[in-house]
Design a protein around this motif. Structure first.
Motif, PDB file in Angstrom:
ATOM      1  N   PHE A 151     -15.855 -31.991 -38.316  1.00  0.00           N
ATOM      2  CA  PHE A 151     -16.390 -31.326 -39.506  1.00  0.00           C
ATOM      3  C   PHE A 151     -16.444 -32.291 -40.696  1.00  0.00           C
ATOM      4  CE2 PHE A 151     -15.457 -29.155 -43.543  1.00  0.00           C
ATOM      5  CZ  PHE A 151     -16.680 -28.521 -43.699  1.00  0.00           C
ATOM      6  N   GLY A 154     -19.057 -35.095 -40.031  1.00  0.00           N
ATOM      7  CA  GLY A 154     -20.387 -34.484 -40.095  1.00  0.00           C
ATOM      8  C   GLY A 154     -20.787 -34.180 -41.534  1.00  0.00           C
ATOM      9  N   ALA A 198     -20.856 -26.923 -49.371  1.00  0.00           N
ATOM     10  CA  ALA A 198     -20.773 -26.725 -47.925  1.00  0.00           C
ATOM     11  C   ALA A 198     -19.452 -27.268 -47.383  1.00  0.00           C
ATOM     12  CB  ALA A 198     -21.947 -27.420 -47.227  1.00  0.00           C
ATOM     13  N   LEU A 201     -16.603 -24.952 -48.523  1.00  0.00           N
ATOM     14  CA  LEU A 201     -16.659 -23.668 -47.824  1.00  0.00           C
ATOM     15  C   LEU A 201     -16.187 -23.812 -46.376  1.00  0.00           C
ATOM     16  CD1 LEU A 201     -17.486 -20.694 -47.534  1.00  0.00           C
ATOM     17  CD2 LEU A 201     -19.844 -21.452 -47.159  1.00  0.00           C
TER      18      LEU A 201
ATOM     19  N   LEU B 144     -23.274 -22.319 -46.241  1.00  0.00           N
ATOM     20  CA  LEU B 144     -22.712 -21.816 -44.984  1.00  0.00           C
ATOM     21  C   LEU B 144     -23.415 -22.464 -43.780  1.00  0.00           C
ATOM     22  CD1 LEU B 144     -20.737 -19.680 -43.758  1.00  0.00           C
ATOM     23  CD2 LEU B 144     -22.695 -18.123 -43.669  1.00  0.00           C
ATOM     24  N   THR B 146     -25.031 -25.265 -43.736  1.00  0.00           N
ATOM     25  CA  THR B 146     -24.725 -26.697 -43.718  1.00  0.00           C
ATOM     26  C   THR B 146     -23.325 -26.954 -43.167  1.00  0.00           C
ATOM     27  OG1 THR B 146     -26.216 -27.043 -45.576  1.00  0.00           O
ATOM     28  CG2 THR B 146     -24.588 -28.774 -45.170  1.00  0.00           C
ATOM     29  N   ALA B 147     -22.369 -26.076 -43.502  1.00  0.00           N
ATOM     30  CA  ALA B 147     -21.009 -26.233 -42.968  1.00  0.00           C
ATOM     31  C   ALA B 147     -21.025 -26.153 -41.446  1.00  0.00           C
ATOM     32  CB  ALA B 147     -20.082 -25.168 -43.556  1.00  0.00           C
ATOM     33  N   PHE B 148     -21.732 -25.174 -40.900  1.00  0.00           N
ATOM     34  CA  PHE B 148     -21.829 -25.063 -39.442  1.00  0.00           C
ATOM     35  C   PHE B 148     -22.533 -26.284 -38.845  1.00  0.00           C
ATOM     36  CE2 PHE B 148     -20.567 -20.615 -39.729  1.00  0.00           C
ATOM     37  CZ  PHE B 148     -19.930 -20.418 -38.527  1.00  0.00           C
ATOM     38  N   SER B 150     -22.808 -29.317 -40.043  1.00  0.00           N
ATOM     39  CA  SER B 150     -21.973 -30.523 -40.131  1.00  0.00           C
ATOM     40  C   SER B 150     -20.951 -30.535 -39.003  1.00  0.00           C
ATOM     41  CB  SER B 150     -21.256 -30.577 -41.486  1.00  0.00           C
ATOM     42  OG  SER B 150     -22.191 -30.706 -42.540  1.00  0.00           O
TER      43      SER B 150
END
Lengths: 218, 218
Positions: A151, A154, A198, A201, B144, B146-148, B150
């Motif tokens: 994470f 990325g 991002a 979060l 949200l 972008t977090a996934f 990444s």
């Protein structure tokens, strides 16, 4: 006065050293990506013969390890030992992202070469000790660590690209909700409309689930 | 018989087309990384003059968009519309990882170039609709997503490297808990001792926190 008694002249270039070789390699990777760090290119950049490098460092793998140690030295793992698990994770992950933020092009190279540099092993020891203290088993430590690292790294790759990667402009009728989400960004910092939010979060989501009893293991 | 009446000879190579150009670019990126996809190299690989490519595709950016569309076509976003948020996220994220698993070297390139390809916009529309249905605001959709992304793309980069990146062998005394975690891997699949477990664990953690009321937003 005999020549051998003359004062030692200051060299025209910084003295070749293992540290200088690693810093030169990192500069080339930052500029050119993974391919930048060939022994030939590093030597050319330092104005020396490639064989001269081998007086200081055994091989290219050792140079890559030195590059990793330089970048990783800015990761702060002490909070994992010294504060709560959640606070420790937060500080460690933020420092990890910062350490790599200036070196996104090093990430693919460092993620695909093996490492045993003590700088990093000590940080992973802190992670392992803290994870086990909240109930993770020894078998789960590496998957948990890897999940966080995937994470974080990325996220660094994402922030190294354009401020917004996906642009639905002109396709608002077909994709109204995504277009609305996109246009809401105009109220955000134009230099960083998504990446940091991002990261924070996703990090908060991972940390909220970062005890073995806190997530649904389907 | 006049020459112009002769039957049309089958060309010795596949006919140049926009699709062939994109697939050739993807093959070069898979082999050589981002730098593989220069117009000059693509043309050389196809045995044509670079100017011939411009009869089919306007510029290099359009080629990169086509590469993105090929890779992204295997991402399945329908479950985000058709099942529960949690199940939809799980299926979408797994298909996203699979789509990129064969093309890790494309990731840095695709994460750092802008896109508006409808293939992807339609998937993001599915994500936006599903996210808003469980209470995320329009402003939160891109962070949200972008977090996934990444996490997913970081996981692909991780799995593209050696099976275990960090090796404390020989440093067991200084780093006992990390060394124990490392040695527990001998009971795992030697071809995939960490990567898939790390992906599934991180994904489960993110999904467990994937409603606005489910995570601690510090």
């Amino acid at each position: 006065m005999k020549p051998k008694e003359a004062p030692i002249a200051r060299p025209p270039h910084p003295l070749l050293s293992r540290d200088l070789i690693a810093r030169t390699a990192l500069g080339l990777i930052d500029r050119d990506g993974s391919d930048g760090a060939s022994v030939r290119r590093i030597a050319a950049n330092l104005g020396v013969n490639p064989t001269s490098l081998y007086n200081h460092v055994p091989n290219r793998a050792a140079i890559i390890e030195d590059v990793r140690a330089i970048v990783s030295a800015n990761i702060d793992s002490r909070p994992l030992r010294e504060t709560s698990w959640e606070n420790g994770l937060r500080t460690w992950a933020r420092s990890y992202r910062s350490a790599f933020a200036g070196h996104p092009r090093a990430i693919p190279l460092l993620m695909t070469t093996r490492s045993s540099t003590p700088v990093l092993m000590a940080q992973y020891e802190d992670f392992a000790v803290a994870a086990e203290a909240v109930g993770w088993t020894s078998t789960q430590v590496l998957p948990l660590l890897t999940a966080f690292e995937s994470f974080i790294l990325g996220s660094v790759l994402d922030m190294s690209g354009p401020a917004v990667v996906f642009d639905p402009t002109g396709q608002e009728e077909q994709f109204p909700r995504f277009a609305a989400a996109f246009s809401s960004l105009e109220h955000e910092d134009p230099n960083d409309p998504v990446a940091s939010r991002a990261f924070e979060l996703g990090l908060a989501m991972l940390i909220s689930s970062a005890r073995p009893e806190h997530y649904d293991a389907r």
